[in-house]
Design a protein around this motif. Sequence first.
Motif, PDB file in Angstrom:
ATOM      1  N   GLY A 136       0.796  -1.222   0.000  1.00  0.00           N
ATOM      2  CA  GLY A 136       0.000   0.000   0.000  1.00  0.00           C
ATOM      3  C   GLY A 136       0.832   1.278   0.000  1.00  0.00           C
ATOM      4  O   GLY A 136       2.057   1.260  -0.125  1.00  0.00           O
ATOM      5  N   GLU A 137       0.116   2.377   0.112  1.00  0.00           N
ATOM      6  CA  GLU A 137       0.756   3.680   0.171  1.00  0.00           C
ATOM      7  C   GLU A 137       0.081   4.496   1.251  1.00  0.00           C
ATOM      8  O   GLU A 137      -1.119   4.742   1.138  1.00  0.00           O
ATOM      9  CB  GLU A 137       0.626   4.382  -1.185  1.00  0.00           C
ATOM     10  N   PRO A 138       0.756   4.869   2.323  1.00  0.00           N
ATOM     11  CA  PRO A 138       2.153   4.549   2.611  1.00  0.00           C
ATOM     12  C   PRO A 138       2.399   3.046   2.694  1.00  0.00           C
ATOM     13  O   PRO A 138       1.472   2.283   2.968  1.00  0.00           O
ATOM     14  CB  PRO A 138       2.395   5.226   3.969  1.00  0.00           C
ATOM     15  N   LEU A 139       3.623   2.678   2.467  1.00  0.00           N
ATOM     16  CA  LEU A 139       4.017   1.274   2.442  1.00  0.00           C
ATOM     17  C   LEU A 139       3.932   0.696   3.854  1.00  0.00           C
ATOM     18  O   LEU A 139       4.802   0.905   4.676  1.00  0.00           O
ATOM     19  CB  LEU A 139       5.443   1.173   1.905  1.00  0.00           C
ATOM     20  N   ARG A 140       2.844  -0.034   4.098  1.00  0.00           N
ATOM     21  CA  ARG A 140       2.587  -0.464   5.480  1.00  0.00           C
ATOM     22  C   ARG A 140       3.021  -1.895   5.740  1.00  0.00           C
ATOM     23  O   ARG A 140       2.804  -2.773   4.908  1.00  0.00           O
ATOM     24  CB  ARG A 140       1.093  -0.349   5.794  1.00  0.00           C
ATOM     25  N   PHE A 141       3.578  -2.099   6.917  1.00  0.00           N
ATOM     26  CA  PHE A 141       3.911  -3.438   7.377  1.00  0.00           C
ATOM     27  C   PHE A 141       2.636  -4.081   7.903  1.00  0.00           C
ATOM     28  O   PHE A 141       2.026  -3.584   8.848  1.00  0.00           O
ATOM     29  CB  PHE A 141       4.981  -3.343   8.469  1.00  0.00           C
ATOM     30  N   ASP A 142       2.241  -5.149   7.241  1.00  0.00           N
ATOM     31  CA  ASP A 142       1.077  -5.898   7.715  1.00  0.00           C
ATOM     32  C   ASP A 142       1.574  -6.931   8.728  1.00  0.00           C
ATOM     33  O   ASP A 142       2.200  -7.930   8.355  1.00  0.00           O
ATOM     34  CB  ASP A 142       0.387  -6.581   6.527  1.00  0.00           C
ATOM     35  N   TRP A 143       1.270  -6.667  10.000  1.00  0.00           N
ATOM     36  CA  TRP A 143       1.821  -7.509  11.065  1.00  0.00           C
ATOM     37  C   TRP A 143       1.030  -8.790  11.279  1.00  0.00           C
ATOM     38  O   TRP A 143       1.405  -9.638  12.061  1.00  0.00           O
ATOM     39  CB  TRP A 143       1.889  -6.732  12.384  1.00  0.00           C
ATOM     40  N   ARG A 144      -0.072  -8.963  10.537  1.00  0.00           N
ATOM     41  CA  ARG A 144      -0.912 -10.138  10.811  1.00  0.00           C
ATOM     42  C   ARG A 144      -0.205 -11.469  10.562  1.00  0.00           C
ATOM     43  O   ARG A 144      -0.266 -12.363  11.421  1.00  0.00           O
ATOM     44  CB  ARG A 144      -2.223 -10.034  10.022  1.00  0.00           C
ATOM     45  N   PRO A 145       0.508 -11.605   9.408  1.00  0.00           N
ATOM     46  CA  PRO A 145       1.228 -12.881   9.230  1.00  0.00           C
ATOM     47  C   PRO A 145       2.263 -13.126  10.343  1.00  0.00           C
ATOM     48  O   PRO A 145       2.452 -14.265  10.767  1.00  0.00           O
ATOM     49  CB  PRO A 145       1.915 -12.709   7.867  1.00  0.00           C
ATOM     50  N   MET A 146       2.901 -12.050  10.822  1.00  0.00           N
ATOM     51  CA  MET A 146       3.875 -12.202  11.899  1.00  0.00           C
ATOM     52  C   MET A 146       3.192 -12.705  13.175  1.00  0.00           C
ATOM     53  O   MET A 146       3.693 -13.616  13.840  1.00  0.00           O
ATOM     54  CB  MET A 146       4.576 -10.870  12.174  1.00  0.00           C
ATOM     55  N   ILE A 147       2.041 -12.104  13.496  1.00  0.00           N
ATOM     56  CA  ILE A 147       1.330 -12.513  14.711  1.00  0.00           C
ATOM     57  C   ILE A 147       0.923 -13.985  14.615  1.00  0.00           C
ATOM     58  O   ILE A 147       1.086 -14.758  15.561  1.00  0.00           O
ATOM     59  CB  ILE A 147       0.080 -11.617  14.935  1.00  0.00           C
ATOM     60  N   ARG A 148       0.457 -14.379  13.416  1.00  0.00           N
ATOM     61  CA  ARG A 148       0.058 -15.788  13.246  1.00  0.00           C
ATOM     62  C   ARG A 148       1.263 -16.714  13.442  1.00  0.00           C
ATOM     63  O   ARG A 148       1.169 -17.746  14.113  1.00  0.00           O
ATOM     64  CB  ARG A 148      -0.555 -15.998  11.856  1.00  0.00           C
ATOM     65  N   ALA A 149       2.406 -16.290  12.907  1.00  0.00           N
ATOM     66  CA  ALA A 149       3.608 -17.123  13.047  1.00  0.00           C
ATOM     67  C   ALA A 149       4.059 -17.197  14.508  1.00  0.00           C
ATOM     68  O   ALA A 149       4.529 -18.235  14.981  1.00  0.00           O
ATOM     69  CB  ALA A 149       4.733 -16.569  12.170  1.00  0.00           C
ATOM     70  N   MET A 150       3.911 -16.077  15.233  1.00  0.00           N
ATOM     71  CA  MET A 150       4.282 -16.078  16.654  1.00  0.00           C
ATOM     72  C   MET A 150       3.401 -17.051  17.429  1.00  0.00           C
ATOM     73  O   MET A 150       3.884 -17.818  18.266  1.00  0.00           O
ATOM     74  CB  MET A 150       4.130 -14.666  17.247  1.00  0.00           C
ATOM     75  N   VAL A 151       2.106 -16.999  17.118  1.00  0.00           N
ATOM     76  CA  VAL A 151       1.174 -17.890  17.804  1.00  0.00           C
ATOM     77  C   VAL A 151       1.514 -19.346  17.474  1.00  0.00           C
ATOM     78  O   VAL A 151       1.513 -20.222  18.344  1.00  0.00           O
ATOM     79  CB  VAL A 151      -0.283 -17.544  17.423  1.00  0.00           C
ATOM     80  N   GLY A 152       1.873 -19.572  16.209  1.00  0.00           N
ATOM     81  CA  GLY A 152       2.262 -20.920  15.793  1.00  0.00           C
ATOM     82  C   GLY A 152       3.460 -21.419  16.593  1.00  0.00           C
ATOM     83  O   GLY A 152       3.474 -22.534  17.114  1.00  0.00           O
TER      84      GLY A 152
END
Length: 743
Positions: free
Chosen positions: A633-649
């Motif tokens: 996107g613009e601004p170029l946003r870090f989508d933290w959702r995949p990270m959160i899912r990986a942390m939970v995993g």
Amino acid sequence: MERALISIHGIVQGVGFRPFIHRLVSQYGLCGFIKNTSSGVELELEGDRETLERFAAELPRRAPKLAVIESMDIRYTGELAGFTDFQIRKSKTEEFRNTLISPDICICDDCLRELRDKKDRRYRYPFINCTNCGPRFTIIKDVPYDRAKTSMSAFPMCPDCDREYHDIENRRYHAQPDCCPDCGPRVFFLDAEGREQPGDAIELARQALKSGKIIAVKGLGGMHLACRCDDEEIAKTLRRRKQRDEKPFAIMCRDAETAKQICLVSPEEEAILTGFRRPIVLLEKRQPGLYHISENRTVGVMLPYTPLHYLLFGDDMDMLIMTSANLSDTPIMFKNAEAVEKLRGIADGFLLHDREIQTRCDDSLCWVLDGGEYQARRSRGYVPFPVKVPGSRGMVLACGAEQKASFCLSKEDYVFPSQHIGDLKNMETFENYRQQIAHFQRLFDIEPRLIACDMHPDYLSTAYAEERGARNGINVIQVQHHHAHMASCMADNGLTGPVIGLIWDGTGYGSDGTIWGGECLMGDYQGFRRFGSIRPIPLPGGDRAVKETDRVAFSLLYQAGCDVSGMENGGMYAQMLEKGLNCPLSSGMGRLFDGAAAILNIKTRCSYEGQGAVLLEAAALEDEGEYPVVLEGEPLRFDWRPMIRAMVGDRERGTETGFIAARFMNTLVRVGMEQCIAARRESGINDVVLSGGSFQNMYMMKRLPKALEKLGFRVWHHRRVSTNDEGISLGQLMIAQHCAEKS
Ligand code: ZN
Ligand code: ZN
Ligand code: FE
């Protein structure tokens, strides 16, 4: 015979430079004069060439501690002026208040030697000082700086002290606070009720401390509460009485060797620990433990800095907890009567004296990074010394932020940052803020033509700026919070831009009215573009989520589609999120840290802002792993959702919390790298500045700059002012100056 024309630029006024030159010149038997100029000093001397050259070589090596010699030009000529003596000439610039005021400086080696010398007339005298050491800023009422305008005006000098004061050969020549047991202040010990106790005050305090009592001790810029640090129960009592649940205490160690028993101390850290400014240095614990002092990986350690501290430690005490005497968010106490009244029930005794503190100044606090101070709180020992900022022009007042309030005043390329002020939401703190602005204006003769402040409509500093602006008819320029962080780091490093700014903090008011804080900006003093950020986090309950970080954890998990069943209050938070009820959006990096710490069960309820982030850092173990980084996107946003899912995993697989914490931070390092690469691809900009409270995380500071440098970036972090909101005023000031020029 030849004549040398020497001009010296830098910070050489108001630092004992001319008496120093006078002494050096008389040692070499030279004649001539010295005078102040607008940017330094000018010196003309006559003598034979070889003597003049030796003099010039020795000068910078022996210059006073606070002097900063930026350049020294020497011209020799055969044309003689026929000087017959040496004069300190008055110059026109001195008609203006153009002198600098020294910070308070720790007791020097010479004074320490006399303090311990039974034959010296100041043996064990707690107020011994000289030209090179002692109180300065905290005892000054007004300028020009001389005894009559300090707290020492109450103590007329005895004939012996007066003789030393006027003797240019003496190391107390023109030392304004000079005194001795015959003419100077005295120390006394009061019991819990404030009654003076007969006997040796220092000995009484020592005995009380040894027996486990909590004693208020008057320092340079305020009172401390001191107690033994080897007893958890005493520390607990202090926390209970002070209503300070979990925030770490600082400790004072008798010397660097003692500090090394509990902390790892690098040579660079030792140099700053033992240096004349004596800040609290955040040092890594030798091994886990000492949790009653600090729950972090680090402990804040300082060494004694007044003669009184040295006498208090004596030969047989090693360390003491030393925490500022104040109640929750009120400013540090600095008056005797106030301390006795307000510390009733907190202190078991008082070691006080009758030299008044004029100005509050808390202990400074820093890490050591790349061999220098990395400030968390720039205060005692540093303030009110200016930072020289090339390109700064005119007289401006910058009002800072709110929680870690500070202000800056400028006069050409000297910028005067204030001491630590505290949280303006407290009334007393706000009053002190107003007073200090007035005090600085008077001391440095600055009448601002322009005022800068934050954009936040509810900051009290913004309200102050607007009120001042209206009252004095001065323009007020509102500066976006993260733009100010970026400009602050630029000014700190003398950059003019353009730069890429990775600005990561907890909370700042964005140009669009939402909360920002995980920003990748591009720009300079004139303006900026929000190039990148993080996906906004809805905060159920808004401000409450700053301390109740389980709310952030819920929000992150919920958005990421993770299982939230069984979480406390989950139903309520889910409803709020679904309906968008009181769920302001925040792109604050601090919130992401808090949320992660809560997900990992490291900390789900914080007693102070940023605690989750601090404990997450402390929990991290060595690990190179990373989670997926999605930017869009613009601004170029870090989508933290995949990270959160990986942390939970990871968590479900039973991975140790410390590894997940490390991987979380490694992922953020990767986010910073990717955003900078994208920003460079588009702009060609290769300089990256790092600013914002999240960069108080040393795990990140040890990795992110290196990672960026590997990619060919030039990376800049703060050096002279704080990376947290205390440093914001400097950036506001620079941006306002450039704005004013443009229009
Ligand atoms: Zn001294
Ligand atoms: Zn005296
Ligand atoms: Fe900030």
